[in-house]
Enzyme design. Structure first.
Site, PDB file in Angstrom:
ATOM      1  N   VAL A 136       1.034  -0.765  -0.111  1.00 26.08           N
ATOM      2  CA  VAL A 136       0.114  -0.165  -0.331  1.00 26.08           C
ATOM      3  C   VAL A 136       0.722   1.335  -0.148  1.00 26.08           C
ATOM      4  CG1 VAL A 136      -1.803  -1.123   0.939  1.00 26.08           C
ATOM      5  CG2 VAL A 136      -0.446   0.079   2.200  1.00 26.08           C
ATOM      6  N   GLU A 137       2.132   1.186   0.307  1.00 23.60           N
ATOM      7  CA  GLU A 137       3.278   2.336   0.057  1.00 23.60           C
ATOM      8  C   GLU A 137       3.603   2.181  -1.247  1.00 23.60           C
ATOM      9  OE1 GLU A 137       4.752   3.702   3.848  1.00 23.60           O
ATOM     10  OE2 GLU A 137       3.530   1.990   4.885  1.00 23.60           O
ATOM     11  N   MET A 138       5.067   1.415  -1.647  1.00 26.17           N
ATOM     12  CA  MET A 138       6.264   1.951  -2.328  1.00 26.17           C
ATOM     13  C   MET A 138       5.005   0.237  -3.370  1.00 26.17           C
ATOM     14  SD  MET A 138       8.788   4.271  -1.229  1.00 26.17           S
ATOM     15  CE  MET A 138       9.606   5.010  -2.527  1.00 26.17           C
TER      16      MET A 138
END
Lengths: 337, 697
Positions: A136-138
């Site tokens: 859900v980030e990078m």
């Protein structure tokens, strides 16, 4: 035993207790004023780091190449021009995905005893691997990241300059990113200068600092970062609520998420209060938009009291003295922007 | 030997390398072990620091937790270093099995990891409790001062605060029990709405937090302090000390082993050195023995020619007595080689015995029967005396070999002139020739080179005379003393040189005798004499040396002449020099028998000089003897000579052997010899040698 005797007995006990209380208080206070150092230490005015490596880390930090869809970089959620975090309650990752906790500031992160809200990383290097791979980030894999960077001649040259060869590995990327963050220290805040006896605090600021201690804030927010050195519970007196309906069962990213121990519910690494006026919104879920609201709610959760407006104002004024100078690495150099 | 040396060197080298390797290992190990002890002590110190810091964090209402984390970080770093070092000493081959300290270190690591977790929990509880502890007095004050607070309520609040403080500071759980009652009563109390209610609720909440958190707080604190006080480090420290002692024991053992190996190397080297020295000694002895052998004559044990050559060079004033056994070849022939060896040994002993003691002297066997006595000649040394002593010792008594007496005579040549051997040999030859002198001392006059060149000249003259038929026969008349008539002629050899001078035999004959020319000389004289007397009626005599008879060519030539001219041969007399060996040589006896058969007569020449032996005369059955000139010459003055001549004449008359006097140089002598009854005379008084035989007077 006669009732009167009982009462008398109780009264005598009370008197003894009060006497004892007075004596103990006197002892404790005397001990505190004489022996205790200030529970807060100033930030160092200069920190050690490898300049070339930090510059490489700085470049990587702002490069969206490091995210799967090339949309975000580290700096997307850790705005170096602001407070080292972002202004959203929770950050947006790739493809618009979002996490569960508020982006913490990268400033002075090196002084935290653990990284992440629940302290799951021991240090900055370990920490850097998290957001890079978090879907859900990078959302990028180490192999993909290495491929991308190795295709870039300018990165190969930069890594050669720092590491002696152009082999770009995930570990080196983490190393460079960590080195950059080591440089992100914000020294010379008014409070640090006060601690160093360089500059007095205003009367209100001093009142705020006193309240900070008297109200017990300092029992958790102590040390160089005014926090970041223990896990504490939010909601000791009144259970924590973030205001949503599904609040009770929603994922919280707390210590319990890590240990599965019910006793660890709502336990978080105490956040730093440095540059606190720049890092809104507040709390682990970014659910408090203003500092005043955060102060008021901390009173509710952990003291069980509504703080007076004067107390909040004094504390607010004090907290603003914790805003330091921007890190030197961001003020000069080719990549400063 | 060489292999042993290499092996020893290899062994010593190996010991050295192993020692270097192990001492390096031991050094690294020692450093690692000492450092390890240091880091363990450091860990223990960190534990104390940590305990102190925990106590401070617990004691003060608020405290900088960073200090704790800093100590923890140092401790972690220290622990990692300790583990590294422990792995390093674990690399010691003797430590392959798991050690007590290793297990304790692992246990400590686990303790430390668990403690970190506990510490985090402790900090959480500590802050919570302290937060309440900071806040409760404030709440209490507010509650006590609230307008609506009754005295009973005030008493409860006071009791609550007091108990909380007592409990917090004593951490006594029994005291905590007493918190339950006021807390219960306070919870049951419903304050009126207003500020007190909120304060009351907070107060109760904090009291409950305190009540709930104090037991785990106490447990965590005790646990942490106990961990700091009592953890595996102490045991590990002890275990390490024991392991170090054990290791030191092994190290000592190893160093003793190395010392032993070192000692062994040294002993081996010493043994090799001793062995080498011994072998060297053997070699030296061997060399000495070889030198002795090389310089010693085996038979006589005298030094040999090789030694003589060396020794004579060292002397400043050398004097050599060159001693030769006369006619040694005949001793060998007659008595056998063993007897010869005996004679050689005996003479060697004589010479060795007479070696002068007052100066450097050494005796040698220089050749077959040549002995040398070399001395450093002191001033005023009596050479003659030593020579006479040698002669006396060698000749006074016959040697006895297996009861057989052997009479030995010697000749001595003495020289102090280098080259010693050549000059001494020269005079030795003179001695042999003279037959009257037993020793001679070399004089400068005998100058060798001069003699040699003169001799060469004479031999050249002789060779030319042979080539030019200038070897002549001269004839001297021999007169019958009774009739006064010439009875016969003695044929004498002469030589005419290029200038026409006729040379007497004294000038050349000795030289020619030693040369290859001699047989031809004899043959010429024989030939010319036979030619001269073929047509004459009178007798003639020829001189023959034993060498002539032994020479096949000459002998056969003479026999051919006798056979070819038997009539002439019947008038021929052979004059043979009286000499040892004459009676012993079969060849000579055979020749004599042969010529007597042909009617020739045999005369002994020069009888009475030297070793005249009547027995020889008998053995040879001679027809005549010629009395030596040395006896005849002085007959008129020497009564002894007269006695000898008379004895010879008497002896010969009884044996019917004719006598001839030579060197009759005067009428007086002639009268004496006639009066004595000598049959024939010859000499300058009666007739000189002439180129042709004169007709009988």
């Amino acid at each position: 035993m006669l009732l009167s005797e009982v009462t008398e007995h109780k009264q005598r006990r009370l008197a003894v207790a009060l006497l004892l209380l007075g004596a103990l208080l006197a002892t404790a206070l005397a001990a505190a004023t004489v022996l205790a150092d200030e529970p807060i230490a100033p930030l160092p005015q200069a920190v050690d780091y490898d300049e070339a490596k930090a510059r490489l880390g700085q470049r990587l930090f702002s490069d969206p190449l490091l995210s799967l869809d090339r949309t975000i970089s580290c700096a997307s959620c850790h705005d170096l021009a602001a407070g080292g975090d972002d202004s959203r309650p929770v950050s947006l990752g790739i493809m618009g995905r979002s996490g569960v906790v508020n982006s913490p500031t990268v400033f002075n992160a090196r002084f935290n005893f653990r990284q992440f809200w629940n302290g799951r990383a021991r240090d900055l290097t370990e920490q850097a691997a998290g957001p890079l791979q978090d879907p859900v980030e990078m959302g990028i894999t180490p192999a993909e990241l290495e491929n991308r960077l190795n295709r870039e001649a300018s990165y190969r040259a930069a890594f050669t300059a720092v590491y002696g060869d152009g082999r770009i590995s995930f570990a080196r990327v983490l190393d460079a990113l960590a080195e950059f963050q080591k440089a992100l220290v914000t020294p010379d805040s008014p409070f640090d200068r006060y601690l160093r006896n360089e500059q007095p605090l205003s009367e209100q600021e001093l009142r705020g600092y006193l309240a900070f201690k008297e109200l017990g804030c300092v029992t958790c927010h102590n040390g160089i970062n005014l926090g970041g050195n223990s896990y504490q519970k939010i909601g000791v007196i009144n259970p924590y609520r973030n205001g949503t309906a599904a609040d009770h069962d929603s994922p919280r990213g707390d210590r319990q998420a890590l240990t599965n121990d019910p006793a660890d519910r709502d336990l978080y690494k105490v956040p730093t209060l440095r540059n606190i006026e720049l890092t809104a919104p507040y709390f682990h879920d970014g659910s408090r938009a203003t500092l005043a609201k955060a102060l008021e709610d901390m009173g509710h959760y952990n003291l069980g009291l509504k703080l007076s407006l004067a107390q909040i104002q004094d504390l607010f004024v004090f907290l603003k003295t914790l805003t330091g100078q921007r890190p030197a690495i961001l003020q000069a150099g080719p990549d400063a922007s | 030997m060489r292999l042993k040396i290499y092996l020893t060197i290899a062994f010593a080298g190996l010991v050295g390398l192993l020692f270097a390797f192990f001492s390096n290992q031991a050094k690294e190990q020692t450093v690692a072990r000492l450092t390890l002890m240091g880091t363990v002590s450091e860990l223990e110190r960190h534990e104390q620091e940590l305990a102190g810091e925990i106590l401070r964090g617990s004691f003060f209402l608020y405290h900088d937790y960073d200090q704790l984390h800093a100590i923890l970080a140092r401790l972690r770093e220290n622990l990692a270093q300790t583990e590294d070092l422990h792995r390093q000493i674990g690399a010691d081959p003797g430590q392959a099995i798991p050690t007590a300290s290793g297990a304790l270190l692992a246990a400590y690591r686990e303790t430390a990891t668990r403690r970190e977790e506990k510490l985090n929990r402790f900090l959480t509880v500590n802050s919570t409790l302290q937060n309440s502890a900071v806040y409760i007095p404030r709440l209490g004050r507010q509650a006590l001062s609230a307008a609506s607070a009754t005295p009973a309520y005030q008493a409860l609040v006071a009791e609550l605060t007091a108990t909380i403080y007592l409990t917090r500071n004593s951490l006594d759980l029994e005291l905590l029990q007493s918190l339950a009652l006021p807390l219960e009563q306070l919870r049951a109390y419903q304050p009126p709405t207003g500020p007190l209610r909120e304060i009351h609720q907070a107060l109760v909440a904090h009291g409950e937090v305190f009540q709930a958190q104090l037991p785990p707080y106490r447990d965590l604190l005790n646990d942490l302090l106990a961990t700091a006080r009592d953890n595996p480090l102490t045991a590990m420290h002890r275990a390490l000390q024991e392991e170090n002692n054990a290791w030191l024991g092994r190290l000592n053992l190893l160093s003793y082993s190395f010392f032993a190996a070192f000692l062994a190397s040294v002993l081996m080297i010493i043994a090799l050195l001793i062995k080498t020295a011994r072998e060297n000694l053997t070699l030296i002895q061997l060399r000495e023995a070889l030198t002795v052998n090389a310089t010693t004559d085996r038979l006589t044990q005298l030094a040999n020619r090789f030694a003589f050559d060396n020794d004579q060079e060292q002397l400043r004033k050398p004097l050599l007595f060159l001693v030769n056994i006369d006619a040694f070849k005949h001793i060998n022939d007659l008595y056998g080689v063993r007897a010869g060896d005996y004679v050689l040994t005996a003479i060697a002993a004589v010479i060795e015995q007479l070696k002068p003691e007052t100066t450097w002297a050494k005796s040698y066997r220089l050749g077959g029967d040549d002995f040398g006595l070399l001395i450093e000649e002191p001033a005023g040394f009596n050479r003659d005396l030593l020579a006479q002593q040698l002669l006396e010792a060698a000749e006074s008594e016959p040697l006895r070999y297996r009861e057989q007496p052997i009479r030995v005579t010697i000749s001595i040549g003495i020289s102090s002139q280098r080259p010693l051997l050549e000059t001494a040999d020269m005079v030795l030859k003179e001695v042999k020739k003279s037959r009257r002198q037993k020793f001679l001392i070399y004089q400068e006059a005998f100058n060798l080179q001069e003699r040699i060149s003169t001799n060469l000249g004479i031999l050249q003259t002789a060779r030319q005379a042979l080539a030019n038929d200038q070897v002549l026969a001269y004839y001297q008349p021999i007169v019958d003393n009774r009739s006064g008539a010439v009875a016969k002629y003695e044929c004498l050899v002469r030589l005419r040189d290029e200038e026409g001078t006729v040379l007497s035999p004294f000038a050349f004959l000795d030289l020619v005798k030693e040369s290859s020319l001699y047989p031809e000389f004899t043959k010429r004289v024989v030939e010319k004499s036979f030619a001269a007397f073929r047509d004459l009626a009178c007798g003639f005599s020829l001189n023959l040396a034993i060498a002539d008879i032994l020479d096949d060519e000459v002998r056969n030539f003479i026999i051919a002449r006798i056979t070819g001219q038997p009539e002439t041969a019947r008038r021929l007399t052979f004059e043979i020099l009286e000499n040892e060996g004459v009676e012993n040589a079969e060849m000579v006896q055979a020749f004599i028998a042969r010529v007597k058969e042909a009617g020739c007569q045999i005369a002994i020449d020069d009888f009475g000089a030297g070793y005249s032996n009547f027995a020889h005369i008998l053995k040879l059955s001679v027809d005549a003897i010629k009395i030596d000139a040395s006896l005849i010459r002085n007959l008129d003055r020497d009564p002894q000579a007269r006695i000898m001549v008379r004895t010879i004449v008497d002896f010969c008359r009884q044996l019917h052997i004719q006598t001839v006097a030579e060197f009759v140089h005067s009428a007086e002598i002639h009268a004496i010899v006639r009066e004595m009854g000598v049959d024939f005379s010859q000499g300058y008084h009666l007739g000189k040698p002439a180129p042709t035989p004169e007709q009988p007077l």
